[in-house]
Design an enzyme around this catalytic site. Structure first.
Site, PDB file in Angstrom:
ATOM      1  N   ARG A   1       0.867  -1.183   0.000  1.00 32.10           N
ATOM      2  CA  ARG A   1       0.000   0.000   0.000  1.00 32.10           C
ATOM      3  C   ARG A   1       0.901   1.229   0.000  1.00 32.10           C
ATOM      4  O   ARG A   1       1.792   1.360   0.846  1.00 32.10           O
ATOM      5  CB  ARG A   1      -0.908   0.040   1.234  1.00 32.10           C
ATOM      6  N   GLU A   2       0.696   2.108  -0.965  1.00 23.86           N
ATOM      7  CA  GLU A   2       1.387   3.387  -1.002  1.00 23.86           C
ATOM      8  C   GLU A   2       0.394   4.427  -0.511  1.00 23.86           C
ATOM      9  O   GLU A   2      -0.706   4.546  -1.055  1.00 23.86           O
ATOM     10  CB  GLU A   2       1.874   3.698  -2.415  1.00 23.86           C
TER      11      GLU A   2
ATOM     12  N   ARG B   1      -4.571  25.938 -11.361  1.00 23.67           N
ATOM     13  CA  ARG B   1      -4.157  24.728 -10.646  1.00 23.67           C
ATOM     14  C   ARG B   1      -3.057  24.053 -11.452  1.00 23.67           C
ATOM     15  O   ARG B   1      -3.295  23.488 -12.517  1.00 23.67           O
ATOM     16  CB  ARG B   1      -5.347  23.787 -10.429  1.00 23.67           C
TER      17      ARG B   1
ATOM     18  N   ALA C   1     -10.891  27.491   0.019  1.00 24.92           N
ATOM     19  CA  ALA C   1     -10.422  26.306   0.736  1.00 24.92           C
ATOM     20  C   ALA C   1      -8.949  26.473   1.049  1.00 24.92           C
ATOM     21  O   ALA C   1      -8.278  27.332   0.487  1.00 24.92           O
ATOM     22  CB  ALA C   1     -10.633  25.056  -0.114  1.00 24.92           C
TER      23      ALA C   1
ATOM     24  N   GLU D   1      -8.906  30.986   6.154  1.00 21.77           N
ATOM     25  CA  GLU D   1      -8.925  30.793   4.703  1.00 21.77           C
ATOM     26  C   GLU D   1      -9.990  31.663   4.027  1.00 21.77           C
ATOM     27  O   GLU D   1      -9.750  32.201   2.947  1.00 21.77           O
ATOM     28  CB  GLU D   1      -9.141  29.323   4.345  1.00 21.77           C
TER      29      GLU D   1
ATOM     30  N   GLU E   1      -8.676  34.308   1.197  1.00 22.58           N
ATOM     31  CA  GLU E   1      -9.007  34.115  -0.213  1.00 22.58           C
ATOM     32  C   GLU E   1     -10.081  35.065  -0.740  1.00 22.58           C
ATOM     33  O   GLU E   1     -10.131  35.308  -1.946  1.00 22.58           O
ATOM     34  CB  GLU E   1      -9.409  32.663  -0.460  1.00 22.58           C
TER      35      GLU E   1
ATOM     36  N   GLU F   1       1.395  34.551  -0.310  1.00 23.74           N
ATOM     37  CA  GLU F   1       2.286  35.134  -1.311  1.00 23.74           C
ATOM     38  C   GLU F   1       2.417  34.289  -2.569  1.00 23.74           C
ATOM     39  O   GLU F   1       2.714  34.795  -3.647  1.00 23.74           O
ATOM     40  CB  GLU F   1       3.663  35.424  -0.726  1.00 23.74           C
TER      41      GLU F   1
ATOM     42  N   GLU G   1      -0.079  32.531  -3.913  1.00 28.69           N
ATOM     43  CA  GLU G   1      -1.449  32.222  -4.315  1.00 28.69           C
ATOM     44  C   GLU G   1      -2.036  33.410  -5.083  1.00 28.69           C
ATOM     45  O   GLU G   1      -2.128  34.517  -4.559  1.00 28.69           O
ATOM     46  CB  GLU G   1      -2.263  31.950  -3.044  1.00 28.69           C
TER      47      GLU G   1
END
Length: 177
Positions: A36-37, A62, A74, A90, A94, A136, A138
């Site tokens: 499992r990763e 994105r 978000a 947030e 934003e 900074e 974003e």
């Protein structure tokens, strides 16, 4: 049937700024061994901010998608940060707004097949504009979008962000009253 897996060996294969990745060898309930990763992420918050039949959305580039996405505000939880405090932080960072009324909409796991990221969902109302405080690194644009348009944007594929869609769905009883 027993749905459990026992970790036999665990090692971190990557430690980053936003996430860590570990590789575990496990014994599954049928007696077979497997790998499992797991992506470990600090989690985050999603805010559905509503006022006068409008929703605050943000548009931002994105990088993994190489395109712009329309989403709800978000952000990532800071180390040991309370999700309620993160949501307030947030929203202002934003959008520039604070909310005087908050409701929890529960939480979701974004991709439980390989990641432990847990997002806390909120409904924010009674909004008041104060001032944006973007990170900074974003660049985003906040917009007011009519609620009815949000549903159309989801159904038409203009909004494909899963955390946004889940939060809108969870808030349905509040939005349809």
């Amino acid at each position: 049937m027993k749905f459990e897996e026992k970790t036999l060996k665990s090692e971190y294969v990557y430690n980053g700024k936003v996430l860590d990745i570990k590789r575990d060898e496990v014994l599954i309930s049928n007696g077979h061994k497997s790998v499992r990763e797991v992506v470990e992420h600090s989690g985050g918050v999603v805010i559905l901010a509503v006022q006068n039949d409008e929703v605050l959305t943000v548009e931002q580039f994105r990088y993994p998608l190489k395109k712009t996405s329309i989403e709800l505000p978000a952000g990532k939880l800071e180390k040991n940060e309370n999700p309620d405090d993160a949501a307030k932080r947030e929203l202002q960072e934003e959008t520039g707004y604070i909310a005087n009324k908050w409701d929890s909409l529960g939480y979701i796991y974004t991709t439980p097949g390989f990641c432990d990221e847990k997002l806390y969902l909120y409904l924010a109302q009674d909004l008041e504009f104060v001032k944006e405080k973007p990170d900074e690194d974003e660049i985003l644009q906040a917009k007011k979008t009519p609620i009815k348009d949000i549903y159309n944007m989801i159904h038409s594929g203009m909004i494909n962000d899963s955390k946004t869609i889940c939060t809108i769905f969870r808030a349905g009883k509040y939005l349809n009253d």
